[in-house]
Design a protein around this motif. Structure first.
Motif, PDB file in Angstrom:
ATOM      1  N   LYS A   2       0.708  -1.268   0.150  1.00 40.98           N
ATOM      2  CA  LYS A   2      -0.076  -0.150  -0.087  1.00 40.98           C
ATOM      3  C   LYS A   2       0.741   1.270   0.106  1.00 40.98           C
ATOM      4  O   LYS A   2       0.125   2.269  -0.216  1.00 40.98           O
ATOM      5  CB  LYS A   2      -0.838   0.065   1.173  1.00 40.98           C
ATOM      6  N   ALA A   3       2.229   1.086   0.422  1.00 45.45           N
ATOM      7  CA  ALA A   3       3.012   2.137   0.609  1.00 45.45           C
ATOM      8  C   ALA A   3       4.356   1.871   0.706  1.00 45.45           C
ATOM      9  O   ALA A   3       4.767   0.648   0.558  1.00 45.45           O
ATOM     10  CB  ALA A   3       2.551   2.921   1.816  1.00 45.45           C
ATOM     11  N   TYR A   4       5.305   2.900   0.538  1.00 44.45           N
ATOM     12  CA  TYR A   4       6.719   2.582   0.357  1.00 44.45           C
ATOM     13  C   TYR A   4       7.502   3.742   1.203  1.00 44.45           C
ATOM     14  O   TYR A   4       7.002   4.749   1.377  1.00 44.45           O
ATOM     15  CB  TYR A   4       7.326   2.096  -0.958  1.00 44.45           C
ATOM     16  N   SER A   5       8.821   3.086   1.514  1.00 45.47           N
ATOM     17  CA  SER A   5       9.675   4.330   1.842  1.00 45.47           C
ATOM     18  C   SER A   5      10.951   3.978   1.446  1.00 45.47           C
ATOM     19  O   SER A   5      11.147   2.652   0.827  1.00 45.47           O
ATOM     20  CB  SER A   5       9.675   4.213   3.515  1.00 45.47           C
ATOM     21  N   TRP A   6      11.715   5.084   1.208  1.00 41.85           N
ATOM     22  CA  TRP A   6      13.002   4.870   0.486  1.00 41.85           C
ATOM     23  C   TRP A   6      14.064   5.680   1.393  1.00 41.85           C
ATOM     24  O   TRP A   6      13.988   6.616   1.789  1.00 41.85           O
ATOM     25  CB  TRP A   6      12.895   5.528  -0.871  1.00 41.85           C
ATOM     26  N   ASN A   7      15.135   5.047   1.303  1.00 41.68           N
ATOM     27  CA  ASN A   7      16.681   5.733   1.866  1.00 41.68           C
ATOM     28  C   ASN A   7      17.647   5.351   1.015  1.00 41.68           C
ATOM     29  O   ASN A   7      17.440   4.586   0.078  1.00 41.68           O
ATOM     30  CB  ASN A   7      16.675   5.368   3.434  1.00 41.68           C
ATOM     31  N   ASP A   8      18.880   5.965   1.329  1.00 35.88           N
ATOM     32  CA  ASP A   8      19.983   5.716   0.399  1.00 35.88           C
ATOM     33  C   ASP A   8      20.885   4.640   0.887  1.00 35.88           C
ATOM     34  O   ASP A   8      22.023   4.546   0.558  1.00 35.88           O
ATOM     35  CB  ASP A   8      20.839   6.969   0.076  1.00 35.88           C
ATOM     36  N   MET A   9      20.386   3.503   1.688  1.00 33.47           N
ATOM     37  CA  MET A   9      21.027   2.738   2.281  1.00 33.47           C
ATOM     38  C   MET A   9      21.511   1.871   0.952  1.00 33.47           C
ATOM     39  O   MET A   9      20.538   1.485   0.172  1.00 33.47           O
ATOM     40  CB  MET A   9      20.268   1.686   3.179  1.00 33.47           C
ATOM     41  N   ASP A  10      22.883   1.434   1.059  1.00 40.05           N
ATOM     42  CA  ASP A  10      23.428   0.605  -0.209  1.00 40.05           C
ATOM     43  C   ASP A  10      23.034   1.028  -1.327  1.00 40.05           C
ATOM     44  O   ASP A  10      22.845   0.446  -2.638  1.00 40.05           O
ATOM     45  CB  ASP A  10      22.757  -0.813  -0.006  1.00 40.05           C
ATOM     46  N   GLY A  11      23.172   2.565  -1.678  1.00 36.28           N
ATOM     47  CA  GLY A  11      22.876   3.287  -2.889  1.00 36.28           C
ATOM     48  C   GLY A  11      21.507   3.230  -3.306  1.00 36.28           C
ATOM     49  O   GLY A  11      21.171   3.948  -4.374  1.00 36.28           O
ATOM     50  N   GLY A  12      20.642   3.084  -2.403  1.00 38.80           N
ATOM     51  CA  GLY A  12      19.187   3.189  -2.643  1.00 38.80           C
ATOM     52  C   GLY A  12      18.229   2.138  -2.313  1.00 38.80           C
ATOM     53  O   GLY A  12      18.460   0.892  -3.148  1.00 38.80           O
ATOM     54  N   THR A  13      17.419   2.139  -1.433  1.00 34.56           N
ATOM     55  CA  THR A  13      16.568   0.806  -0.950  1.00 34.56           C
ATOM     56  C   THR A  13      15.225   1.217  -0.830  1.00 34.56           C
ATOM     57  O   THR A  13      14.815   2.350  -0.037  1.00 34.56           O
ATOM     58  CB  THR A  13      16.960  -0.077   0.251  1.00 34.56           C
ATOM     59  N   CYS A  14      14.381   0.589  -1.194  1.00 36.57           N
ATOM     60  CA  CYS A  14      12.976   0.604  -1.307  1.00 36.57           C
ATOM     61  C   CYS A  14      12.222   0.073  -0.130  1.00 36.57           C
ATOM     62  O   CYS A  14      12.705  -1.598  -0.395  1.00 36.57           O
ATOM     63  CB  CYS A  14      12.180   0.286  -2.678  1.00 36.57           C
ATOM     64  N   TRP A  15      11.618   0.191   0.781  1.00 35.82           N
ATOM     65  CA  TRP A  15      10.997  -0.829   1.673  1.00 35.82           C
ATOM     66  C   TRP A  15       9.591  -0.580   1.537  1.00 35.82           C
ATOM     67  O   TRP A  15       8.873   0.382   1.585  1.00 35.82           O
ATOM     68  CB  TRP A  15      11.376  -0.057   3.256  1.00 35.82           C
ATOM     69  N   LEU A  16       9.013  -2.011   1.264  1.00 38.57           N
ATOM     70  CA  LEU A  16       7.578  -1.967   0.636  1.00 38.57           C
ATOM     71  C   LEU A  16       6.712  -2.249   1.886  1.00 38.57           C
ATOM     72  O   LEU A  16       7.133  -2.893   2.757  1.00 38.57           O
ATOM     73  CB  LEU A  16       7.360  -2.807  -0.380  1.00 38.57           C
ATOM     74  N   LYS A  17       5.584  -1.471   2.165  1.00 39.53           N
ATOM     75  CA  LYS A  17       4.788  -1.569   3.339  1.00 39.53           C
ATOM     76  C   LYS A  17       3.627  -1.940   3.031  1.00 39.53           C
ATOM     77  O   LYS A  17       3.046  -1.750   2.091  1.00 39.53           O
ATOM     78  CB  LYS A  17       4.850  -0.025   3.656  1.00 39.53           C
ATOM     79  N   SER A  18       2.950  -2.619   3.951  1.00 38.37           N
ATOM     80  CA  SER A  18       1.528  -3.413   4.002  1.00 38.37           C
ATOM     81  C   SER A  18       0.598  -2.443   4.501  1.00 38.37           C
ATOM     82  O   SER A  18      -0.790  -2.764   4.462  1.00 38.37           O
ATOM     83  CB  SER A  18       1.461  -4.422   4.921  1.00 38.37           C
ATOM     84  N   ASP A  19       0.921  -1.269   5.071  1.00 41.19           N
ATOM     85  CA  ASP A  19      -0.104  -0.317   5.387  1.00 41.19           C
ATOM     86  C   ASP A  19       0.741   1.156   5.143  1.00 41.19           C
ATOM     87  O   ASP A  19       1.414   1.304   4.852  1.00 41.19           O
ATOM     88  CB  ASP A  19      -0.475  -0.494   7.118  1.00 41.19           C
ATOM     89  N   VAL A  20      -0.506   2.094   5.566  1.00 45.00           N
ATOM     90  CA  VAL A  20       0.002   3.444   5.062  1.00 45.00           C
ATOM     91  C   VAL A  20       0.251   4.334   6.464  1.00 45.00           C
ATOM     92  O   VAL A  20       0.506   5.727   6.612  1.00 45.00           O
ATOM     93  CB  VAL A  20      -1.019   4.251   4.431  1.00 45.00           C
ATOM     94  N   GLY A  21       0.026   3.661   7.637  1.00 46.85           N
ATOM     95  CA  GLY A  21       0.653   4.363   8.833  1.00 46.85           C
ATOM     96  C   GLY A  21       1.150   3.237  10.047  1.00 46.85           C
ATOM     97  O   GLY A  21       0.849   2.116   9.664  1.00 46.85           O
ATOM     98  N   PRO A  22       1.398   3.706  10.944  1.00 40.07           N
ATOM     99  CA  PRO A  22       1.575   5.139  11.234  1.00 40.07           C
ATOM    100  C   PRO A  22       2.743   5.897  10.655  1.00 40.07           C
ATOM    101  O   PRO A  22       3.675   5.336  10.602  1.00 40.07           O
ATOM    102  CB  PRO A  22       1.805   5.113  12.893  1.00 40.07           C
ATOM    103  N   VAL A  23       2.541   6.915  10.320  1.00 37.39           N
ATOM    104  CA  VAL A  23       3.649   7.900   9.720  1.00 37.39           C
ATOM    105  C   VAL A  23       4.430   8.472  10.757  1.00 37.39           C
ATOM    106  O   VAL A  23       3.976   9.121  11.803  1.00 37.39           O
ATOM    107  CB  VAL A  23       3.190   9.109   8.742  1.00 37.39           C
ATOM    108  N   ILE A  24       5.885   8.420  10.927  1.00 39.94           N
ATOM    109  CA  ILE A  24       6.589   9.068  11.663  1.00 39.94           C
ATOM    110  C   ILE A  24       7.824  10.097  11.184  1.00 39.94           C
ATOM    111  O   ILE A  24       7.862   9.793   9.984  1.00 39.94           O
ATOM    112  CB  ILE A  24       7.481   7.779  12.688  1.00 39.94           C
ATOM    113  N   ASN A  25       8.331  10.719  11.961  1.00 39.18           N
ATOM    114  CA  ASN A  25       9.488  11.568  11.536  1.00 39.18           C
ATOM    115  C   ASN A  25      10.630  10.706  11.626  1.00 39.18           C
ATOM    116  O   ASN A  25      10.974   9.979  12.502  1.00 39.18           O
ATOM    117  CB  ASN A  25       9.600  12.688  12.466  1.00 39.18           C
ATOM    118  N   LYS A  26      11.198  10.544  10.413  1.00 39.80           N
ATOM    119  CA  LYS A  26      12.758   9.886  10.335  1.00 39.80           C
ATOM    120  C   LYS A  26      13.669  10.775   9.288  1.00 39.80           C
ATOM    121  O   LYS A  26      13.014  10.701   8.185  1.00 39.80           O
ATOM    122  CB  LYS A  26      12.477   8.504   9.882  1.00 39.80           C
ATOM    123  N   ASN A  27      14.621  11.202   9.683  1.00 47.83           N
ATOM    124  CA  ASN A  27      15.711  11.962   8.722  1.00 47.83           C
ATOM    125  C   ASN A  27      15.896  11.151   7.570  1.00 47.83           C
ATOM    126  O   ASN A  27      16.103   9.844   7.853  1.00 47.83           O
ATOM    127  CB  ASN A  27      16.835  12.329   9.733  1.00 47.83           C
TER     128      ASN A  27
END
Length: 91
Positions: free
Chosen positions: A56-81
């Motif tokens: 339902k959603a994803y997050s992305w960070n630059d770990m290992d040159g770029g990593t997509c974290w696929l999510k089964s829900d849209v929350g809870p949304v948190i602050n993360k640098n």
């Protein structure tokens, strides 16, 4: 991270449109709810989510040159640098 140093307007710096997904928001994440992670660019994440059952959603960070974290829900949304989060548009 490349997006933070890009020469863009401040109003555009923290999100941008990815086809078939909501705008990706910077410095946000979805706590837990990981289905799997896949190496890729931010632009790849929406496509990966579209073809992954129950994604339902994803997050992305630059770990290992770029990593997509696929999510089964849209929350809870948190602050993360240095993390982007986006939601698949099923509509």
């Amino acid at each position: 991270m490349f997006i933070k140093s890009a020469n863009i307007e401040p109003s555009e710096r923290f999100h941008f449109e990815i086809e078939d997904c909501s705008p990706a928001h910077f410095n946000k994440d979805i706590a837990g709810k990981n289905i799997k992670h896949i190496k890729g660019s931010l632009h790849d994440c929406c496509g990966f989510c579209k073809v992954t059952p129950k994604c339902k959603a994803y997050s992305w960070n630059d770990m290992d040159g770029g990593t997509c974290w696929l999510k089964s829900d849209v929350g809870p949304v948190i602050n993360k640098n240095d993390v982007f989060v986006g939601v698949l548009d099923k509509g």
